[in-house]
Design an enzyme around this catalytic site. Structure first.
Site, PDB file in Angstrom:
ATOM      1  N   TYR A 103       0.925  -1.137   0.007  1.00 55.25           N
ATOM      2  CA  TYR A 103       0.051   0.269  -0.124  1.00 55.25           C
ATOM      3  C   TYR A 103       0.843   1.264  -0.096  1.00 55.25           C
ATOM      4  O   TYR A 103       0.810   2.047  -0.976  1.00 55.25           O
ATOM      5  CB  TYR A 103      -0.890  -0.108   1.279  1.00 55.25           C
ATOM      6  CG  TYR A 103      -1.724   1.127   1.317  1.00 55.25           C
ATOM      7  CD1 TYR A 103      -2.899   1.356   0.514  1.00 55.25           C
ATOM      8  CD2 TYR A 103      -1.680   2.188   2.315  1.00 55.25           C
ATOM      9  CE1 TYR A 103      -3.888   2.372   0.696  1.00 55.25           C
ATOM     10  CE2 TYR A 103      -2.315   3.217   2.198  1.00 55.25           C
ATOM     11  CZ  TYR A 103      -3.602   3.298   1.380  1.00 55.25           C
ATOM     12  OH  TYR A 103      -4.777   4.479   1.686  1.00 55.25           O
ATOM     13  N   SER A 138     -12.562   2.822   6.451  1.00 54.96           N
ATOM     14  CA  SER A 138     -13.036   2.336   4.851  1.00 54.96           C
ATOM     15  C   SER A 138     -13.724   0.978   5.370  1.00 54.96           C
ATOM     16  O   SER A 138     -13.610   0.264   6.277  1.00 54.96           O
ATOM     17  CB  SER A 138     -12.008   2.384   3.984  1.00 54.96           C
ATOM     18  OG  SER A 138     -10.988   1.644   4.386  1.00 54.96           O
TER      19      SER A 138
END
Length: 154
Positions: A103, A138
């Site tokens: 990421y 999220s």
């Protein structure tokens, strides 16, 4: 002029369909005034436990997806000499933390690309911004054992 909204589905990690989606948008509206790149995928895990396949999927969604869409829309903005491009990125595009290597790498790459793009687009009066928020909540699915796709945050 006011346009009716149009929903166009796009899997940002599927690079092969982005050009067609951009053409559909430009054919429908004629131009894009503001492009906000706000799609992202992340995975949490030790470097040695994350497959190269998953590393590539994260890179496609977080780096190649936004730059492919941007490159597809950019010629229209350049020809009109106006537009805004925004990348909603992550603080991890500036600093990495453990268990987020894929990421963080994808977000670092995106920052580098959009920083260069910002300098290049100045002569065309196109604004390029990068937003690097800190941690956000999220949607997340709990993974089944051995199911790496389910461990992805979307």
């Amino acid at each position: 002029q006011t346009y009716a909204p149009k929903l166009i589905l796009l899997d940002i990690s599927d690079i092969s369909c982005i050009g067609d989606v951009a053409k559909e948008i430009l054919n429908c509206y004629g131009c894009v005034d503001i492009l906000i790149n706000n799609a992202s995928m992340k995975v949490k895990g030790a470097v040695q436990s994350i497959s190269l396949e998953l590393d590539k999927k994260i890179m496609d969604a977080n780096y190649f997806g936004p730059i492919t869409l941007t490159k597809a829309i950019l010629p229209n903005m350049i020809s009109r000499r106006t537009g805004q491009i925004v990348l909603i990125n992550s603080i991890q595009g500036k600093i990495g933390i453990p268990f987020r290597a894929a990421y963080a790498a994808s977000k670092h790459a995106a920052v580098g690309f959009f920083d260069c793009l910002r300098a290049e687009m100045e002569e065309f009066d196109i604004s390029v911004s990068t937003v690097n928020p800190t941690f956000i909540c999220s949607y997340h699915r709990q993974p089944a054992p051995g199911n790496w796709e389910a461990s992805i945050w979307k």
